[in-house]
Design a protein around this motif. Structure first.
Motif, mmCIF file in Angstrom:
data_model
loop_
_atom_site.group_PDB
_atom_site.id
_atom_site.type_symbol
_atom_site.label_atom_id
_atom_site.label_comp_id
_atom_site.label_asym_id
_atom_site.label_seq_id
_atom_site.Cartn_x
_atom_site.Cartn_y
_atom_site.Cartn_z
ATOM 1 N N GLY A 39 0.830 -1.199 0.000
ATOM 2 C CA GLY A 39 0.000 0.000 0.000
ATOM 3 C C GLY A 39 0.866 1.252 0.000
ATOM 4 O O GLY A 39 2.016 1.244 0.446
ATOM 5 N N LEU A 40 0.306 2.331 -0.497
ATOM 6 C CA LEU A 40 1.045 3.579 -0.653
ATOM 7 C C LEU A 40 0.628 4.619 0.382
ATOM 8 O O LEU A 40 -0.562 4.764 0.675
ATOM 9 C CB LEU A 40 0.796 4.163 -2.042
ATOM 10 N N LEU A 41 1.623 5.328 0.913
ATOM 11 C CA LEU A 41 1.390 6.483 1.772
ATOM 12 C C LEU A 41 2.048 7.674 1.098
ATOM 13 O O LEU A 41 3.251 7.665 0.829
ATOM 14 C CB LEU A 41 1.985 6.297 3.169
ATOM 15 N N TYR A 42 1.236 8.708 0.811
ATOM 16 C CA TYR A 42 1.712 9.938 0.210
ATOM 17 C C TYR A 42 1.638 11.027 1.268
ATOM 18 O O TYR A 42 0.583 11.249 1.863
ATOM 19 C CB TYR A 42 0.842 10.298 -0.997
ATOM 20 N N VAL A 43 2.753 11.698 1.500
ATOM 21 C CA VAL A 43 2.834 12.762 2.499
ATOM 22 C C VAL A 43 3.274 14.042 1.794
ATOM 23 O O VAL A 43 4.282 14.051 1.083
ATOM 24 C CB VAL A 43 3.854 12.417 3.608
ATOM 25 N N THR A 98 10.657 11.392 -3.831
ATOM 26 C CA THR A 98 10.639 12.594 -2.996
ATOM 27 C C THR A 98 10.777 13.790 -3.916
ATOM 28 O O THR A 98 11.580 13.775 -4.849
ATOM 29 C CB THR A 98 11.793 12.590 -1.979
ATOM 30 N N ARG A 99 9.989 14.816 -3.627
ATOM 31 C CA ARG A 99 10.042 16.029 -4.440
ATOM 32 C C ARG A 99 9.935 17.247 -3.527
ATOM 33 O O ARG A 99 9.104 17.277 -2.628
ATOM 34 C CB ARG A 99 8.892 16.011 -5.446
ATOM 35 N N HIS A 100 10.777 18.240 -3.759
ATOM 36 C CA HIS A 100 10.693 19.508 -3.045
ATOM 37 C C HIS A 100 9.879 20.476 -3.898
ATOM 38 O O HIS A 100 10.069 20.536 -5.117
ATOM 39 C CB HIS A 100 12.090 20.059 -2.757
ATOM 40 N N ILE A 101 8.988 21.199 -3.257
ATOM 41 C CA ILE A 101 8.077 22.086 -3.968
ATOM 42 C C ILE A 101 7.979 23.432 -3.239
ATOM 43 O O ILE A 101 8.371 23.540 -2.083
ATOM 44 C CB ILE A 101 6.672 21.470 -4.094
ATOM 45 N N THR A 102 7.450 24.415 -3.917
ATOM 46 C CA THR A 102 7.089 25.684 -3.302
ATOM 47 C C THR A 102 5.572 25.774 -3.339
ATOM 48 O O THR A 102 4.955 25.531 -4.383
ATOM 49 C CB THR A 102 7.721 26.864 -4.071
ATOM 50 N N VAL A 103 4.983 26.082 -2.181
ATOM 51 C CA VAL A 103 3.520 26.123 -2.087
ATOM 52 C C VAL A 103 3.067 27.462 -1.495
ATOM 53 O O VAL A 103 3.757 28.035 -0.655
ATOM 54 C CB VAL A 103 2.974 24.967 -1.211
ATOM 55 N N PRO A 104 1.904 27.950 -1.924
ATOM 56 C CA PRO A 104 1.354 29.159 -1.298
ATOM 57 C C PRO A 104 0.674 28.799 0.018
ATOM 58 O O PRO A 104 0.028 27.760 0.131
ATOM 59 C CB PRO A 104 0.333 29.653 -2.325
ATOM 60 N N GLU A 112 8.432 26.471 1.448
ATOM 61 C CA GLU A 112 9.065 25.293 0.866
ATOM 62 C C GLU A 112 8.409 24.051 1.457
ATOM 63 O O GLU A 112 8.230 23.944 2.675
ATOM 64 C CB GLU A 112 10.562 25.293 1.149
ATOM 65 N N GLY A 113 8.053 23.148 0.585
ATOM 66 C CA GLY A 113 7.397 21.922 1.017
ATOM 67 C C GLY A 113 8.107 20.699 0.491
ATOM 68 O O GLY A 113 9.067 20.788 -0.277
ATOM 69 N N ILE A 114 7.607 19.569 0.926
ATOM 70 C CA ILE A 114 8.158 18.285 0.494
ATOM 71 C C ILE A 114 7.001 17.333 0.233
ATOM 72 O O ILE A 114 5.975 17.386 0.908
ATOM 73 C CB ILE A 114 9.134 17.711 1.557
#
Length: 125
Positions: A39-43, A98-104, A112-114
């Motif tokens: 099973g997958l867990l997305y955070v 894993t991906r680093h993102i920028t979120v409003p 900065e998010g992950i």
């Protein structure tokens, strides 16, 4: 919910709302328990921020026991995380991506998010 009964779990900015390490570990333990093998867990969550506004907010960390924990003007206690915390927290799961993102944020700031995609190992794994 029954053990090993869920294929996919998605959590968005949930850990930001849980300031204590043990409470976060308990949540991940429960999510892992209900995930089926494979099973997958997305955070998706927020990382420690480098801007002065957040650096000033983190100065109250001693009160909360972890750097990155702060109280908002409306009284909410929130937490931003170093990226290695997610490695520790999700250690019982196999990392996929894993991906680093920028979120409003809700107040119009950029943070900065992950995003992490993990898989529950099969019992023989």
């Amino acid at each position: 919910m029954a053990a090993a009964s869920v294929d996919v779990i998605l959590i968005f900015a949930v850990l930001t709302c849980i300031s204590e390490d043990q409470a976060q570990r308990s949540l991940i333990d429960e999510l892992t328990r209900v995930l089926k093998p494979n099973g997958l867990l997305y955070v998706s969550d927020l990382l420690l921020q480098n801007d002065q506004r957040n650096q000033d907010r983190y100065k109250s960390a001693e009160r909360y026991g972890a750097y990155g924990v702060f109280k908002t003007a409306d009284g909410a206690v929130c937490r931003h995380h170093p990226s290695n915390w997610f490695t520790t927290l999700l250690a019982r799961l196999d990392p996929i991506a894993t991906r680093h993102i920028t979120v409003p944020t809700m107040k119009g700031h950029e943070s900065e998010g992950i995003q992490l995609l993990t898989r529950k190992p099969t019992p023989n794994h």
